[in-house]
Design a protein around this motif. Sequence first.
Motif, PDB file in Angstrom:
ATOM      1  N   LEU A 174       0.825  -1.206   0.000  1.00 53.20           N
ATOM      2  CA  LEU A 174       0.000   0.000   0.000  1.00 53.20           C
ATOM      3  C   LEU A 174       0.860   1.257   0.000  1.00 53.20           C
ATOM      4  O   LEU A 174       0.427   2.306  -0.481  1.00 53.20           O
ATOM      5  CB  LEU A 174      -0.913  -0.002   1.233  1.00 53.20           C
ATOM      6  N   LEU A 175       2.060   1.164   0.507  1.00 54.05           N
ATOM      7  CA  LEU A 175       2.953   2.317   0.582  1.00 54.05           C
ATOM      8  C   LEU A 175       3.647   2.617  -0.741  1.00 54.05           C
ATOM      9  O   LEU A 175       3.862   3.779  -1.100  1.00 54.05           O
ATOM     10  CB  LEU A 175       4.005   2.072   1.672  1.00 54.05           C
ATOM     11  N   VAL A 176       4.011   1.571  -1.478  1.00 51.71           N
ATOM     12  CA  VAL A 176       4.815   1.722  -2.697  1.00 51.71           C
ATOM     13  C   VAL A 176       4.290   2.782  -3.663  1.00 51.71           C
ATOM     14  O   VAL A 176       5.064   3.627  -4.146  1.00 51.71           O
ATOM     15  CB  VAL A 176       4.976   0.358  -3.412  1.00 51.71           C
ATOM     16  N   PRO A 177       3.005   2.814  -3.997  1.00 53.24           N
ATOM     17  CA  PRO A 177       2.547   3.819  -4.964  1.00 53.24           C
ATOM     18  C   PRO A 177       2.827   5.260  -4.522  1.00 53.24           C
ATOM     19  O   PRO A 177       3.117   6.117  -5.362  1.00 53.24           O
ATOM     20  CB  PRO A 177       1.036   3.571  -5.046  1.00 53.24           C
ATOM     21  N   PHE A 178       2.768   5.510  -3.217  1.00 56.68           N
ATOM     22  CA  PHE A 178       2.975   6.865  -2.718  1.00 56.68           C
ATOM     23  C   PHE A 178       4.454   7.258  -2.724  1.00 56.68           C
ATOM     24  O   PHE A 178       4.815   8.328  -3.217  1.00 56.68           O
ATOM     25  CB  PHE A 178       2.401   6.990  -1.301  1.00 56.68           C
ATOM     26  N   VAL A 179       5.315   6.395  -2.177  1.00 60.39           N
ATOM     27  CA  VAL A 179       6.727   6.792  -2.072  1.00 60.39           C
ATOM     28  C   VAL A 179       7.435   6.736  -3.422  1.00 60.39           C
ATOM     29  O   VAL A 179       8.237   7.619  -3.749  1.00 60.39           O
ATOM     30  CB  VAL A 179       7.462   5.940  -1.020  1.00 60.39           C
ATOM     31  N   TYR A 180       7.136   5.716  -4.215  1.00 60.18           N
ATOM     32  CA  TYR A 180       7.724   5.667  -5.556  1.00 60.18           C
ATOM     33  C   TYR A 180       7.150   6.794  -6.412  1.00 60.18           C
ATOM     34  O   TYR A 180       7.873   7.444  -7.169  1.00 60.18           O
ATOM     35  CB  TYR A 180       7.460   4.306  -6.208  1.00 60.18           C
ATOM     36  N   GLY A 181       5.840   7.018  -6.280  1.00 60.10           N
ATOM     37  CA  GLY A 181       5.222   8.100  -7.041  1.00 60.10           C
ATOM     38  C   GLY A 181       5.817   9.447  -6.707  1.00 60.10           C
ATOM     39  O   GLY A 181       6.033  10.283  -7.594  1.00 60.10           O
ATOM     40  N   ALA A 182       6.096   9.679  -5.419  1.00 58.81           N
ATOM     41  CA  ALA A 182       6.705  10.945  -5.011  1.00 58.81           C
ATOM     42  C   ALA A 182       8.077  11.112  -5.632  1.00 58.81           C
ATOM     43  O   ALA A 182       8.427  12.205  -6.124  1.00 58.81           O
ATOM     44  CB  ALA A 182       6.794  11.010  -3.486  1.00 58.81           C
ATOM     45  N   ARG A 183       8.860  10.043  -5.638  1.00 57.80           N
ATOM     46  CA  ARG A 183      10.198  10.112  -6.250  1.00 57.80           C
ATOM     47  C   ARG A 183      10.089  10.345  -7.756  1.00 57.80           C
ATOM     48  O   ARG A 183      10.816  11.173  -8.322  1.00 57.80           O
ATOM     49  CB  ARG A 183      10.969   8.809  -5.989  1.00 57.80           C
ATOM     50  N   PHE A 184       9.194   9.625  -8.418  1.00 59.20           N
ATOM     51  CA  PHE A 184       9.016   9.793  -9.862  1.00 59.20           C
ATOM     52  C   PHE A 184       8.583  11.223 -10.193  1.00 59.20           C
ATOM     53  O   PHE A 184       9.092  11.837 -11.138  1.00 59.20           O
ATOM     54  CB  PHE A 184       7.970   8.812 -10.399  1.00 59.20           C
ATOM     55  N   ALA A 185       7.639  11.760  -9.427  1.00 63.00           N
ATOM     56  CA  ALA A 185       7.152  13.127  -9.671  1.00 63.00           C
ATOM     57  C   ALA A 185       8.281  14.134  -9.492  1.00 63.00           C
ATOM     58  O   ALA A 185       8.410  15.093 -10.273  1.00 63.00           O
ATOM     59  CB  ALA A 185       5.998  13.451  -8.727  1.00 63.00           C
ATOM     60  N   LEU A 186       9.109  13.911  -8.492  1.00 58.86           N
ATOM     61  CA  LEU A 186      10.234  14.819  -8.252  1.00 58.86           C
ATOM     62  C   LEU A 186      11.224  14.756  -9.415  1.00 58.86           C
ATOM     63  O   LEU A 186      11.752  15.789  -9.847  1.00 58.86           O
ATOM     64  CB  LEU A 186      10.926  14.433  -6.944  1.00 58.86           C
ATOM     65  N   MET A 187      11.456  13.572  -9.924  1.00 62.67           N
ATOM     66  CA  MET A 187      12.353  13.420 -11.075  1.00 62.67           C
ATOM     67  C   MET A 187      11.821  14.165 -12.288  1.00 62.67           C
ATOM     68  O   MET A 187      12.601  14.649 -13.122  1.00 62.67           O
ATOM     69  CB  MET A 187      12.517  11.930 -11.422  1.00 62.67           C
ATOM     70  N   LEU A 188      10.497  14.263 -12.387  1.00 66.24           N
ATOM     71  CA  LEU A 188       9.857  14.950 -13.511  1.00 66.24           C
ATOM     72  C   LEU A 188       9.612  16.425 -13.207  1.00 66.24           C
ATOM     73  O   LEU A 188       8.930  17.114 -13.963  1.00 66.24           O
ATOM     74  CB  LEU A 188       8.539  14.265 -13.854  1.00 66.24           C
TER      75      LEU A 188
END
Length: 326
Positions: A174-188
């Motif tokens: 349940l955590l993965v989408p949020f923390v990975y998503g945050a990193r991906f968004a920051l990269m973009l």
Amino acid sequence: MKTGNPVLFIMIAGVLYLSYALYAQKGSMQTQRGPEMPGELAGDSPAVDETALASLSVNVPKKLSEQARQQIAYLKQPIKVRPFSSHHNSLSHYSYLRILDRSQEGDRVGEINRLKEALPKQSNQAFASLVLQILADGEKNDPKNGLKHALAAVDLIDRDEKLVADKKMPPLALLVPFVYGARFALMLDDEAEACALAQESLTYCRQANDFALKDMEALYYSAEKQGADFALFNKTSESFIESLKAGKEMEFRAYSDDLLKSLGNLNKYSYHVLNARLAGVLMLEMTQKRIAAIEEAKSIRDRARECGDAAVCEDAGKIADRLEHP
């Protein structure tokens, strides 16, 4: 355990104890609505103080300051190159190991690999498949598709109450989408999305043994008004642990000063503050201030319990028990 120069250690411990006591007594910094308890997770932890969660709020900026960008620049690196933080490699957990005279418990940043093995067995194949895809996007350093899949998974969590309510899905999934998503968004360079996902992740991090909590706090609390220096905290923590391993206790004073400086005005429930305070307990114990160390460990345990941080609560509780009943 070696005590080094007792006069120097007593001076250091006194400064640390008084400084951390201020954190223990501080009221909440903000009164705005803080990170929500996700779905039925709120009912899983009856000891969690809702006012403590409400006090974890800041006004997340849509655009980070240049100083904030510099402090969290490491989160823009490929996840494979700079993995997420883990409580088992944290300053607080190392202090726990040292006080309890335990050897380093090995590399525990295998949570993701264990999750990959567990996910194919989940009944909710749509969500499990999305999480596996997000992990694969991280391996390939594909932030564009990674963010798309992360947001789709977050949408599933929002729409399917059973994902959280039936408690069958691993907390880390349940955590993965949020923390990975945050990193991906920051990269973009989508800072607004990154901050929003980081904010939503905080309670999920605590449900998943504080996985990535240090990283998400650094992103969430990167507003300049917090005054925290996360780059300094990370550097100091790493140096502190290395000096402990090498037996170079004489260097602790510089580290303690930098740790206190790095915290700025962070909330008393902050994972960074709790980590620094447990390091202070270690210093108190090394200078034979057992009663002060016990009181501080119990205070940290209580703070962690209030905000639902089970990992820090458990470590601090075991430290207090060990010191009280050697």
